[in-house]
Write a protein that holds these residues in place. Structure first.
Motif, PDB file in Angstrom:
ATOM      1  N   LYS A 122     -12.433  26.734   6.771  1.00 49.72           N
ATOM      2  CA  LYS A 122     -12.939  28.048   7.172  1.00 49.72           C
ATOM      3  C   LYS A 122     -14.461  28.035   7.316  1.00 49.72           C
ATOM      4  CE  LYS A 122      -9.155  30.575   5.029  1.00 49.72           C
ATOM      5  NZ  LYS A 122      -8.775  31.494   3.947  1.00 49.72           N
ATOM      6  N   TYR A 174     -15.259  26.351  10.554  1.00 43.46           N
ATOM      7  CA  TYR A 174     -14.973  27.324  11.618  1.00 43.46           C
ATOM      8  C   TYR A 174     -16.165  28.273  11.796  1.00 43.46           C
ATOM      9  CZ  TYR A 174     -12.912  31.420  13.897  1.00 43.46           C
ATOM     10  OH  TYR A 174     -12.656  32.475  14.744  1.00 43.46           O
ATOM     11  N   ARG A 175     -16.693  28.774  10.672  1.00 42.29           N
ATOM     12  CA  ARG A 175     -17.831  29.701  10.729  1.00 42.29           C
ATOM     13  C   ARG A 175     -19.068  29.015  11.306  1.00 42.29           C
ATOM     14  NH1 ARG A 175     -15.271  31.785   5.891  1.00 42.29           N
ATOM     15  NH2 ARG A 175     -16.519  30.454   4.544  1.00 42.29           N
TER      16      ARG A 175
END
Length: 87
Positions: free
Chosen positions: A28, A31-32
């Motif tokens: 995650k 992804y950011r």
């Protein structure tokens, strides 16, 4: 923040999960970074650059522009005299 992280990863044909696992970064979080929601710290930016064998400037260009590698470009560290505060 505009960056080239996703582009470089896709060009290399590597999954986000694999990069995250090999760099010990949460998927995650990666992804950011790729979507510009979060900016990697200096240590992580250096690790990403080493992983992709690209410069940090190429992966994370200055705001408002896309950095393109020149054919004859080499990574150079500034000499101590050119760094402000050192003489």
């Amino acid at each position: 923040m505009t960056n080239n992280l996703m582009k470089v990863r896709k060009e290399a044909g590597i999954s986000r999960a694999r990069v995250a696992a090999e760099l010990s970064v949460d998927v995650k979080t990666l992804y950011r970074y790729e979507y510009g929601v979060q900016c990697p710290n200096v240590y992580t930016a250096l690790r990403l650059a080493a992983y992709y064998q690209r410069s940090v400037q190429e992966l994370l260009p200055p705001e408002g522009g896309v950095y393109k590698r020149q054919e004859n470009e080499t990574e150079k560290s500034p000499s101590p005299k050119s760094v402000r505060g050192f003489s």
